[in-house]
Enzyme design. Structure first.
Site, short mmCIF file in Angstrom:
data_model
loop_
_atom_site.label_atom_id
_atom_site.label_comp_id
_atom_site.label_asym_id
_atom_site.label_seq_id
_atom_site.Cartn_x
_atom_site.Cartn_y
_atom_site.Cartn_z
N ARG A 108 -10.69 39.77 24.77
CA ARG A 108 -10.78 39.93 23.31
C ARG A 108 -9.41 39.74 22.69
O ARG A 108 -8.40 40.15 23.25
CB ARG A 108 -11.30 41.33 22.96
N SER A 177 -5.82 44.59 32.55
CA SER A 177 -6.46 45.61 33.41
C SER A 177 -6.61 45.15 34.86
O SER A 177 -7.69 45.13 35.42
CB SER A 177 -7.82 46.00 32.82
N ASP A 230 -5.35 49.86 30.33
CA ASP A 230 -6.37 50.28 29.35
C ASP A 230 -6.38 51.80 29.12
O ASP A 230 -6.68 52.26 28.02
CB ASP A 230 -7.76 49.79 29.73
#
Length: 498
Positions: A108, A177, A230
């Protein structure tokens, strides 16, 4: 009575005796079946038991491992990684900041407009992009060029309200991540790829350098201000909403925790102390291991057959990736040893990970009188037809044992962090401690989250529990990264707010 009549009478007696014997045998078989089921169930209940005294011991072991991990690299199963985040968002942040969240087969890109204490997150926009499978196995340049090109296209859609002041560079928070050895706030080398990626020439390279070079090739003037995990992003997002957030926990497919530590309590940290005197620690707590953990033969077999045997033991007991699989393994043994689902073991029941935690949650939450949802899940997922109500109740019971063990152990982990921070006792004046929580397991599996909350309250005691709050913090890995870019902006010293 004639001879023939006597023969018929004798045959009738034999037939009646045989029929009675069949009934008795069937009853015995039925008794044996449920006897064996009860035996296995009792054994599971015993091995999964987590009384408060044992949970306290688990919490103590967690705190000990935290100390050891802060003292030296490799000194503990907990990596206790320095995030180099020493300033968390305060709410004063102003301006436009970008984030890139790469954690799997999609990534994203987002931008947020921050308006200080009054405006907060004034506006945000995002776009999700799928990574073509061939790029997950290709070369480093190809992957990062694809990401940078998507980022450049997203920048081109900036509206007037998102305009960057003349002479300023756009700043980006990069949530990555995958296992990284962080070298500073904005640099870290890739240890290994996971989640289906296999790009050998990226391993050992600084992922921020790789992204920066790709952005330069796109002609995109953007600086990576913060490289974050994250969980650290969740902590930042939580702190932005609530000043008392000290801990962040993710309980989803996987699990991890991060918290704010005093820099002078980190013996392995040899750098200059920050002005804040704080340092966010990424615990990587999924790798916690202790002889005190209630581990069963099902957990041992799952671990042995996994891609990383001997690692992530705590994660394999408490996270969404594994809970449904543990239930499947228990049902399989019952099917094999007691013919729970008929003489033939259902084929689908033998397929690893076919029973996922969302299926388990749906069965566990079934409140219909005839447990219709349980019946449908067993039929649709495992190909098990025509189950009795007694069998369906047994399945719910197994879900309950596995889910509550996981929730109670997760609560013990949080309690261990609170002990390490000295927040497990009442202070004067009273201090409020907030745990920012993210992840679908906690958010959507309500029996799990209720059990976790209740267990933590039991461990803390009523008075201390009143000062500890677990707060759902969605989307930490996205907005949190943009907020960390803002709180570590290269322009902070020139801002009138500072």
């Amino acid at each position: 009575m004639g001879r023939l009549t006597r023969v018929y009478a004798a045959l009738a007696v034999v037939a009646a005796a045989a029929a009675a014997a069949v009934v008795v045998a069937r009853r015995r078989g039925k008794g044996t079946k449920w006897g064996k089921v009860r035996e296995i169930l009792t054994e599971i209940e015993k091995k999964c038991a987590t009384p408060v005294a044992r949970l306290r011991q688990v919490a103590d072991a967690m705190a000990v491992e935290m100390h050891a991990g802060l003292a030296s690299d490799g000194g503990s199963k907990l990596k206790m990684l320095l995030s180099y985040v020493d300033n968390l968002p305060t709410g004063d942040e102003n301006g436009v900041f970008y984030a890139l969240d790469l954690g799997g087969t999609n990534f994203r890109v987002l931008r947020v407009l921050l308006g200080g204490k009054e405006g907060r997150v004034t506006k945000q926009e995002y776009q999700e992009v799928s990574i073509p499978p061939h790029l997950m196995l290709g070369g480093s340049n190809e992957l990062f060029d694809f990401i940078a090109a998507a980022l450049a296209r997203f920048v081109e859609t900036e509206g007037d309200e998102f305009r960057i002041p003349e002479g300023r560079q756009r700043e980006l928070g990069f949530t990555f991540s995958f296992p990284v050895k962080q070298l500073s706030l904005a640099s870290g080398t890739l240890i290994k790829w996971t989640k289906g990626f296999c790009i050998e020439d990226t391993v050992g390279q600084d992922v921020v350098v790789e992204l920066t070079k790709a952005m330069e090739r796109q002609g995109l003037n953007m600086r990576v201000t913060a490289l974050v995990n994250d969980t650290v992003g969740t902590l930042a997002g939580g702190r932005y909403e609530d000043n008392d957030v000290l801990v962040a926990v993710i309980l989803g497919t996987g699990t991890n925790a991060a918290y704010v530590e005093r820099a002078n309590a980190i013996p392995k940290w040899h750098g200059l102390l920050s002005e804040s005197g704080d340092m966010v620690i990424n615990m990587e707590w999924g790798n916690f291991k202790s002889s005190l953990l209630p581990i069963t033969e099902y957990d041992e077999a799952l671990d042995f057959e996994s891609l990383n045997p001997g690692e992530q033991i705590y994660e394999k007991l408490i996270s969404g990736m594994y809970l449904g699989e543990i239930v499947r393994r228990i049902l399989l043994r019952m099917a094999q040893e007691s013919s729970l689902f008929g003489e033939v073991v259902p084929q689908k029941l033998e397929i690893p990970f076919i029973l996922r935690t969302p299926h388990m949650s749906a069965m566990h939450h079934d409140s219909s009188p005839d447990l219709k949802i349980v019946a449908n899940k067993l039929k649709d997922i495992l190909g098990i037809h025509s189950t009795s109500l007694k069998t369906r109740r047994l399945v719910v019971n197994i879900c309950d044992i596995v889910a509550k063990r996981g929730a109670q152990l997760a609560a013990a982990g949080i309690y261990g962090i609170l002990k390490k921070l000295g927040r497990d006792t009442l202070s004067s004046p009273k201090q409020r401690t907030v745990v920012a929580m993210d992840g679908g397991l906690y958010e959507h599996y309500s029996i799990f989250s209720e059990c976790l909350n209740n267990t933590l309250n039991d461990l803390l005691g009523e008075e201390v529990a009143s000062t500890v709050v677990i707060k759902l913090a969605n989307d930490g890995s996205g907005v949190g990264a943009a907020l960390l870019a803002a709180s570590h902006s290269q322009y902070l010293e020139r801002c009138p707010e500072s």
